[in-house]
Write a protein that holds these residues in place. Sequence first.
Motif, PDB file in Angstrom:
ATOM      1  N   ASP A 102      25.132  -8.066 -12.086  1.00 29.52           N
ATOM      2  CA  ASP A 102      25.342  -7.600 -10.727  1.00 29.52           C
ATOM      3  C   ASP A 102      24.126  -8.102  -9.662  1.00 29.52           C
ATOM      4  O   ASP A 102      23.593  -9.008  -9.751  1.00 29.52           O
ATOM      5  CB  ASP A 102      25.142  -5.938 -10.916  1.00 29.52           C
ATOM      6  N   LEU A 103      24.096  -7.354  -8.613  1.00 32.47           N
ATOM      7  CA  LEU A 103      23.375  -7.706  -7.549  1.00 32.47           C
ATOM      8  C   LEU A 103      21.934  -7.899  -7.862  1.00 32.47           C
ATOM      9  O   LEU A 103      21.278  -8.647  -7.621  1.00 32.47           O
ATOM     10  CB  LEU A 103      23.409  -7.051  -6.329  1.00 32.47           C
ATOM     11  N   THR A 104      21.592  -6.935  -8.530  1.00 37.52           N
ATOM     12  CA  THR A 104      19.903  -7.054  -9.119  1.00 37.52           C
ATOM     13  C   THR A 104      19.789  -8.184 -10.073  1.00 37.52           C
ATOM     14  O   THR A 104      18.735  -8.822 -10.176  1.00 37.52           O
ATOM     15  CB  THR A 104      19.699  -5.407  -9.930  1.00 37.52           C
ATOM     16  N   ALA A 105      20.565  -8.293 -10.952  1.00 34.08           N
ATOM     17  CA  ALA A 105      20.569  -9.511 -11.852  1.00 34.08           C
ATOM     18  C   ALA A 105      20.525 -10.841 -11.135  1.00 34.08           C
ATOM     19  O   ALA A 105      19.619 -11.663 -11.573  1.00 34.08           O
ATOM     20  CB  ALA A 105      21.782  -9.562 -12.737  1.00 34.08           C
ATOM     21  N   VAL A 106      21.364 -10.785  -9.974  1.00 31.54           N
ATOM     22  CA  VAL A 106      21.144 -12.180  -9.282  1.00 31.54           C
ATOM     23  C   VAL A 106      19.806 -12.380  -8.674  1.00 31.54           C
ATOM     24  O   VAL A 106      19.026 -13.383  -8.640  1.00 31.54           O
ATOM     25  CB  VAL A 106      22.183 -12.197  -8.152  1.00 31.54           C
ATOM     26  N   GLY A 142      16.803  -9.936  -0.174  1.00 31.93           N
ATOM     27  CA  GLY A 142      18.274 -10.423   0.109  1.00 31.93           C
ATOM     28  C   GLY A 142      19.126  -8.981  -0.694  1.00 31.93           C
ATOM     29  O   GLY A 142      19.951  -8.490  -0.126  1.00 31.93           O
ATOM     30  N   ALA A 143      18.543  -8.618  -2.151  1.00 36.79           N
ATOM     31  CA  ALA A 143      19.288  -7.594  -2.850  1.00 36.79           C
ATOM     32  C   ALA A 143      19.274  -6.169  -1.806  1.00 36.79           C
ATOM     33  O   ALA A 143      19.996  -5.613  -1.825  1.00 36.79           O
ATOM     34  CB  ALA A 143      18.549  -7.492  -4.318  1.00 36.79           C
ATOM     35  N   LEU A 144      17.808  -6.102  -1.405  1.00 35.91           N
ATOM     36  CA  LEU A 144      17.627  -4.818  -0.748  1.00 35.91           C
ATOM     37  C   LEU A 144      18.535  -4.523   0.532  1.00 35.91           C
ATOM     38  O   LEU A 144      19.083  -3.657   0.751  1.00 35.91           O
ATOM     39  CB  LEU A 144      16.104  -4.750  -0.204  1.00 35.91           C
ATOM     40  N   ILE A 145      18.662  -5.734   1.376  1.00 43.27           N
ATOM     41  CA  ILE A 145      19.702  -5.750   2.590  1.00 43.27           C
ATOM     42  C   ILE A 145      21.050  -5.423   2.092  1.00 43.27           C
ATOM     43  O   ILE A 145      21.688  -4.532   2.784  1.00 43.27           O
ATOM     44  CB  ILE A 145      19.482  -7.247   3.243  1.00 43.27           C
ATOM     45  N   LEU A 146      21.628  -6.188   1.059  1.00 44.48           N
ATOM     46  CA  LEU A 146      22.908  -5.836   0.736  1.00 44.48           C
ATOM     47  C   LEU A 146      23.139  -4.383   0.207  1.00 44.48           C
ATOM     48  O   LEU A 146      23.993  -4.043   0.518  1.00 44.48           O
ATOM     49  CB  LEU A 146      23.384  -6.830  -0.372  1.00 44.48           C
TER      50      LEU A 146
END
Length: 242
Positions: free
Chosen positions: A167-171, A188-192
């Motif tokens: 998922d996004l955290t894994a990326v 980047g993850a925080l913004i998304l």
Amino acid sequence: MEFLIERLPLYLDGAWVTIQLTIGGCAMAFVLAMVFGTLGSMKHWLPRAVATVYVEVFRGIAALVLMFWMAFALPLMTGFQLENRFAAIVALGLNVGAYGAEVVRAAINAVPKAQVEATVALNMSWFQRTRLVVLPQAWAQMLPTFGNLVIELMKATAVAYLIGVADLTAVAQQMRQGTGETIVAFTGALILYYLMAQVLITGMRVLERRANRKLGRTQAGDTGLKALLKHPAIGGGSAGVG
């Protein structure tokens, strides 16, 4: 900024997995919440007992532990291996659905008893009075809390990477390990995550407005002169203000 732009496709792939987890978990949680919340509002002791067992068990188990159990313990017990993404959806749905069931139960019980008694006097069946009278009013009361639960479920998907879900955290974690750019990778993850939350919040507010409008309730923003002008006796829906 250049770092984020170059790796945007990877972040979007992770965000798409997060969206899938959120949609799947919300769908399962909603069904469970409606079923067990309705059972919990019944007068007979048996359906209420079934609902209570579900709520107390799954509300008392951490979502992450439930994910680990679905992904790693269940295959050892049954020999059936769930796909990691599906295991995360089931765990999130069971956990959040237990909280949602209490929201549904409370909203149904908050419907004025006089209205329920009137439907009984009109010889409506349980299904008719629940569908036509009780749920439309309870639905409007459920939505604000449902909105909070949806956001919490979306944020809870961030731990799904611990069972192997990309998922996004894994990326973001892979970016940090591969480049050493910790701040930029997680920014980047925080913004998304923030953008996805805003979309969900907006969607739930639209549903709230629609539900209240169907019940003829004044919207939160309709105060003062605006609310007065919408009043039927003043001219709302007819002549209006010229």
